[in-house]
Motif scaffolding. Structure first.
Motif, PDB file in Angstrom:
ATOM      1  N   LEU A 233     -59.513  30.132  18.076  1.00 30.17           N
ATOM      2  CA  LEU A 233     -58.249  29.821  18.750  1.00 30.17           C
ATOM      3  C   LEU A 233     -57.275  31.009  18.750  1.00 30.17           C
ATOM      4  N   GLN A 234     -57.187  31.714  17.615  1.00 25.85           N
ATOM      5  CA  GLN A 234     -56.174  32.757  17.462  1.00 25.85           C
ATOM      6  C   GLN A 234     -56.273  33.861  18.529  1.00 25.85           C
TER       7      GLN A 234
ATOM      8  N   THR B 215     -56.203  26.827  10.579  1.00 29.62           N
ATOM      9  CA  THR B 215     -57.662  26.892  10.543  1.00 29.62           C
ATOM     10  C   THR B 215     -58.118  28.177   9.870  1.00 29.62           C
ATOM     11  N   ARG B 216     -57.393  29.293  10.123  1.00 33.16           N
ATOM     12  CA  ARG B 216     -57.795  30.566   9.525  1.00 33.16           C
ATOM     13  C   ARG B 216     -57.668  30.496   8.000  1.00 33.16           C
TER      14      ARG B 216
ATOM     15  N   SER C 228     -63.521  27.479  14.395  1.00 31.22           N
ATOM     16  CA  SER C 228     -62.113  27.331  14.023  1.00 31.22           C
ATOM     17  C   SER C 228     -61.317  28.607  14.274  1.00 31.22           C
ATOM     18  N   LEU C 229     -61.959  29.753  14.066  1.00 30.16           N
ATOM     19  CA  LEU C 229     -61.247  31.020  14.189  1.00 30.16           C
ATOM     20  C   LEU C 229     -61.047  31.440  15.643  1.00 30.16           C
TER      21      LEU C 229
ATOM     22  N   LEU D 223     -68.563  35.161   3.603  1.00 27.81           N
ATOM     23  CA  LEU D 223     -68.490  34.292   4.778  1.00 27.81           C
ATOM     24  C   LEU D 223     -68.303  35.127   6.044  1.00 27.81           C
ATOM     25  N   TYR D 224     -67.426  36.126   5.946  1.00 30.67           N
ATOM     26  CA  TYR D 224     -67.148  36.927   7.131  1.00 30.67           C
ATOM     27  C   TYR D 224     -68.333  37.806   7.500  1.00 30.67           C
TER      28      TYR D 224
ATOM     29  N   VAL E 192     -60.330  28.213   6.430  1.00 24.39           N
ATOM     30  CA  VAL E 192     -61.617  28.910   6.365  1.00 24.39           C
ATOM     31  C   VAL E 192     -61.621  29.907   5.202  1.00 24.39           C
ATOM     32  N   ASP E 193     -60.522  30.653   5.057  1.00 27.51           N
ATOM     33  CA  ASP E 193     -60.432  31.606   3.943  1.00 27.51           C
ATOM     34  C   ASP E 193     -60.557  30.886   2.597  1.00 27.51           C
TER      35      ASP E 193
ATOM     36  N   GLN F  91     -61.983  27.960   1.930  1.00 29.04           N
ATOM     37  CA  GLN F  91     -63.344  27.460   1.721  1.00 29.04           C
ATOM     38  C   GLN F  91     -64.288  28.590   1.355  1.00 29.04           C
ATOM     39  N   ALA F  92     -64.092  29.744   2.010  1.00 29.22           N
ATOM     40  CA  ALA F  92     -64.944  30.909   1.731  1.00 29.22           C
ATOM     41  C   ALA F  92     -64.772  31.331   0.275  1.00 29.22           C
ATOM     42  N   LEU F  93     -63.514  31.346  -0.177  1.00 29.18           N
ATOM     43  CA  LEU F  93     -63.216  31.735  -1.553  1.00 29.18           C
ATOM     44  C   LEU F  93     -63.890  30.769  -2.528  1.00 29.18           C
TER      45      LEU F  93
ATOM     46  N   ALA G 282     -53.704  27.381  14.669  1.00 29.79           N
ATOM     47  CA  ALA G 282     -54.600  28.537  14.531  1.00 29.79           C
ATOM     48  C   ALA G 282     -54.467  29.149  13.132  1.00 29.79           C
TER      49      ALA G 282
ATOM     50  N   LEU H 156     -66.491  28.751  -2.042  1.00 29.06           N
ATOM     51  CA  LEU H 156     -67.948  28.913  -1.990  1.00 29.06           C
ATOM     52  C   LEU H 156     -68.390  30.177  -2.725  1.00 29.06           C
ATOM     53  N   ASP H 157     -67.629  31.260  -2.525  1.00 25.73           N
ATOM     54  CA  ASP H 157     -67.966  32.526  -3.198  1.00 25.73           C
ATOM     55  C   ASP H 157     -67.943  32.373  -4.714  1.00 25.73           C
TER      56      ASP H 157
ATOM     57  N   ASN I  45     -62.790  38.342   0.315  1.00 22.93           N
ATOM     58  CA  ASN I  45     -64.046  37.619   0.130  1.00 22.93           C
ATOM     59  C   ASN I  45     -64.971  37.856   1.307  1.00 22.93           C
TER      60      ASN I  45
END
Lengths: 370, 370
Positions: free
Chosen positions: B112-113, A138-139, B109-110, B24-25, A142-143, A145-147, A135, A149-150, B21
């Motif tokens: 699960l937590q 994955t978090r 992905s998120l 994405l969120y 995702v962070d 990838q977001a960074l 978990a 992409l941004d 960032n």
């Protein structure tokens, strides 16, 4: 051997099995069975066996991490418009985007069950620790990838090596190295105090790995590397080399580079169609006003100006001029050495052929930097 | 109130929070905050509260089920080439396919937590039962989607109501009804013996719900329903109505219907471009040979013949002729009545406004069938 065991486990856990409807489950196995490096399962299995654990204790987790990775590869290939993966057309080229999205989602969705079945396999405590590690992985991924992409979207460039390395730790190191190592250790019964050194080892290895991967994207041999060359430049990805180049170029080159990076990547289709329209107009088969209307229609889907091949060549030359590739190789080599140094301090990890797998991996990543 | 609590929880668990960032969120919250029905969280919360549980015990699970659903909506909209969702352009129309794929993956992905954090919230046993329920749900949903895709791809049609209902149980009932109900019950401390009646209730409700959803796809008002009309026919989805039609049509109509279903769906782009080429050729701005070359070039991406609007209209008329819509409404009404009958037998579920939510939902689904 480890690769074979993992392939077998993926087929057992995620393959068609006794389920009637084969095709989706066949496609789930497509990428994993194309013969990738299976790096993540190799790390999990070597760590588990090296710390005295059994293969059965770690195999489903290793297979699940590999499946997870392959799900992201399928989706990344769509996002990056890649045509080629491990010597074959990408899944969305072979089967269309809808099916490729669906197959990746299925792989992500199915990965929970084998991790829950770890409760019976390795006991409740370790099973929960592995689930929490996944978990967290994955978090952070995702962070990361977001960074990334941004940065591309906002055309950011006032970023230094430390910014890049933080992004890579999030995007790559946890998912490719730290979590596979930690999951293998947990499956072998290692205590929480073993997690931090493995994190440090994986972080350095991840940095060296990603930088060399980015270097190969610029320069590699398509036969050997199996991915589109220079794709990162077309996408404007903020690699260590690109950021170094932007920081070290003359102001006028800096401005030109940033302007190029602000342009979008052309779609392969649009390019070919525009060529065809030009030819028809030159042959008198298409009027100028008709051509203009068609070009406008085609470009309505790509409103902004596109990067050209000469833009990309100029950027690459600029990288060479400022010494960005040499700098990146140095940083990668430093992190590979630091990974080796951390590994050398793990006195609780007995010397064995399993530990050698980790040492060999450091050498392999280091070797790729040259 | 329940919808507001759930929106707040989604924002708390999955929103930007203190993360730097934002974009994405922000996009993760886009679909959930567009004001959908939030059916799944409503079911979980009503069941939990109705069985004496606390809101805090179920809220993160309810929010996670809703997030999961919205991740699939984002990806479904790409796969179905839908342009419109809940009164706004779909996420991939607004932000492009790569970002929409990425956002959906991040949401999956998120998820699960928060389910792992249930261990502290509702205790180890219930937390594991909820995790297992979610793992089962995802597996069955994947199986259902695979079955549906296979039927379309292989142009299958020798399928009866029972085949369709089995597919819908897998594709819809677990994910939209059974698992939300069961997760709510588990969070309230309900024992394993309560699971089977909830499964039966959810299975009937799911069948009624999906059939009416399919009917609305054929006939609904775009303003009210918010999705593209007739999309299922263009895609060739094996709805109860379509299968009934194929089974009950005259042989020659059967053959024609199957031939239409074998054609692919035209891409909106290709259609518009072909219209433009026709107009340019008619005006003499494009030669016939140039037009032919361009059409061939455009069709190289869509090699097989496409369904036309008159194909779709003919199919719809045939459905009306054989009484397929009436049959589907009857089957939906039967399952809605069966759901109501099962609910009436749940003597361990005290009468309350929470139980009324479930009864009202049966009425709502039943009402949509008329």
């Amino acid at each position: 051997m480890c690769k074979e065991a993992c392939d077998g486990e993926i087929a057992r856990l995620y393959g068609p099995g006794e389920r009637g409807n084969g095709s989706l489950y066949d496609l789930i196995l497509d990428y994993p069975l194309r013969g990738g490096k299976a790096l993540r399962p190799a790390l999990s299995i070597a760590t588990c066996l090296g710390l005295g654990g059994h293969l059965e204790a770690v195999l489903p987790t290793a297979a699940t991490l590999e499946l997870y990775h392959n799900a992201f590869l399928i989706h990344d290939d769509i996002e990056d418009e890649s045509w080629w993966r491990r010597g074959k057309p990408t899944l969305h080229i072979d089967h269309g985007v809808p099916i490729a999205i669906n197959v990746g989602d299925a792989m992500l969705s199915l990965s929970l069950q084998p991790l829950l079945d770890n409760v019976e396999r390795v006991g409740l405590g370790p099973a929960l620790r592995i689930l929490r590690a996944v978990a967290k992985m994955t978090r952070l991924t995702v962070d990361g990838q977001a960074l990334e992409l941004d940065w591309v979207r906002s055309n950011s460039w006032r970023l230094n090596d430390a910014d890049y390395l933080k992004m890579v730790e999030l995007k790559t190191s946890w998912y490719t190295f730290i979590t596979p190592l930690q999951a293998g250790a947990i499956a072998a019964g290692a205590g929480p105090e073993r997690m931090e050194p493995l994190e440090s080892f994986g972080r350095h290895l991840g940095a060296a790995f990603q930088i060399t991967d980015d270097l190969l994207n610029l320069r590699g041999d398509p036969q050997e590397y199996g991915k589109e060359i220079g794709g990162d430049l077309w996408e404007g990805k903020r690699t260590l080399m690109l950021l170094y180049t932007l920081r070290h170029a003359e102001p006028k080159d800096q401005d030109r580079a940033i302007a190029i990076l602000a342009k979008r990547r052309p779609s392969p289709d649009g390019e070919e169609l525009t060529d065809l329209l030009d030819r028809l107009a030159a042959q008198g088969e298409l009027s100028q006003s008709g051509r203009a209307e068609l070009v406008a229609r085609l470009q309505s889907h790509q409103p902004s100006e596109c990067k050209s091949i000469s833009d990309i060549r100029w950027l690459f030359e600029l990288m060479l001029d400022v010494g960005a590739l040499r700098h990146a190789r140095d940083v990668a080599a430093t992190h590979a050495r630091q990974a080796a140094a951390v590994l050398a301090t793990l006195d609780w990890f007995p010397h064995s052929r399993h530990r050698d797998v980790l040492a060999d991996l450091v050498d392999y990543v280091h070797g790729r930097t040259r």
